[in-house]
Write a protein that holds these residues in place. Structure first.
Motif, mmCIF file in Angstrom:
data_model
loop_
_atom_site.group_PDB
_atom_site.id
_atom_site.type_symbol
_atom_site.label_atom_id
_atom_site.label_comp_id
_atom_site.label_asym_id
_atom_site.label_seq_id
_atom_site.Cartn_x
_atom_site.Cartn_y
_atom_site.Cartn_z
ATOM 1 N N ILE A 39 0.809 -1.235 -0.014
ATOM 2 C CA ILE A 39 0.182 -0.046 0.116
ATOM 3 C C ILE A 39 0.974 1.270 -0.071
ATOM 4 C CG2 ILE A 39 -1.829 1.212 1.120
ATOM 5 C CD1 ILE A 39 -2.550 -1.626 0.274
ATOM 6 N N ALA A 40 0.711 2.103 -1.141
ATOM 7 C CA ALA A 40 1.570 3.422 -1.136
ATOM 8 C C ALA A 40 0.532 4.464 -0.806
ATOM 9 C CB ALA A 40 1.919 3.525 -2.415
ATOM 10 N N CYS A 41 1.150 5.518 -0.174
ATOM 11 C CA CYS A 41 0.393 6.749 -0.183
ATOM 12 C C CYS A 41 0.151 7.735 -1.253
ATOM 13 C CB CYS A 41 1.135 7.604 1.035
ATOM 14 S SG CYS A 41 0.205 9.154 1.146
ATOM 15 N N ASP A 42 -1.019 7.894 -1.687
ATOM 16 C CA ASP A 42 -1.437 8.096 -3.062
ATOM 17 C C ASP A 42 -1.005 9.935 -2.847
ATOM 18 O OD1 ASP A 42 -2.634 6.407 -4.545
ATOM 19 O OD2 ASP A 42 -3.943 6.267 -2.729
ATOM 20 N N GLY A 58 -15.116 3.790 -0.744
ATOM 21 C CA GLY A 58 -15.363 3.877 -2.292
ATOM 22 C C GLY A 58 -14.548 4.411 -3.303
ATOM 23 N N ALA A 59 -13.361 4.760 -2.932
ATOM 24 C CA ALA A 59 -12.288 5.345 -3.691
ATOM 25 C C ALA A 59 -10.940 4.426 -3.361
ATOM 26 C CB ALA A 59 -12.103 6.658 -3.495
ATOM 27 N N ASN A 60 -10.232 4.215 -4.429
ATOM 28 C CA ASN A 60 -8.802 3.621 -4.280
ATOM 29 C C ASN A 60 -7.809 4.666 -3.963
ATOM 30 O OD1 ASN A 60 -6.726 2.076 -4.380
ATOM 31 N ND2 ASN A 60 -6.793 2.057 -6.711
ATOM 32 N N SER A 66 1.429 11.532 7.761
ATOM 33 C CA SER A 66 1.890 12.844 7.480
ATOM 34 C C SER A 66 0.701 13.677 6.456
ATOM 35 C CB SER A 66 3.143 13.147 7.088
ATOM 36 O OG SER A 66 3.276 12.553 5.966
ATOM 37 N N ALA A 67 0.530 12.798 5.489
ATOM 38 C CA ALA A 67 -0.566 13.215 4.342
ATOM 39 C C ALA A 67 -1.851 13.550 5.007
ATOM 40 C CB ALA A 67 -0.809 12.374 3.291
#
Length: 101
Positions: A39-42, A58-60, A66-67
């Motif tokens: 899993i990566a931070c978008d 409901g979203a990828n 921090s984000a």
């Protein structure tokens, strides 16, 4: 007894344990931070996400701590928190309202 071993008195062990302050004792008792492999931070690109994972239902779309902290309070209310891999997501709003109680 082992040849050449230095004898250790029980009092020595007890006094060494007391030398550690509350910060050291708390740090030793804290579980390691969760690692969300795959899993990566978008927003920041952190991969894997370490610590809490924030996901938008409901979203990828996943965020690291921090984000997430950079979001407005209104935006934060749309997210769910996943404390560790396999944990049931909890709405951020639920945690925020519990903190006020």
């Amino acid at each position: 007894k082992h040849p050449g071993a230095t004898p250790v008195k029980y009092m020595d062990l007890a006094s060494r344990a007391q030398e550690n302050g509350p910060e050291e004792q708390a740090a030793a008792e804290e579980p390691p931070e969760a690692v969300h492999h795959g899993i990566a931070c978008d927003a920041t690109g952190q991969s894997p996400i370490v610590g809490n994972r924030y996901t938008l239902p409901g979203a990828n779309w996943d965020l690291c701590q921090s984000a997430f902290e950079a979001l407005s309070e209104g935006e934060k209310l749309m997210y769910e928190i996943i404390k560790h891999p396999g944990a049931t997501p909890v709405k951020y709003m639920d945690l925020a309202s519990r903190a006020q109680e």
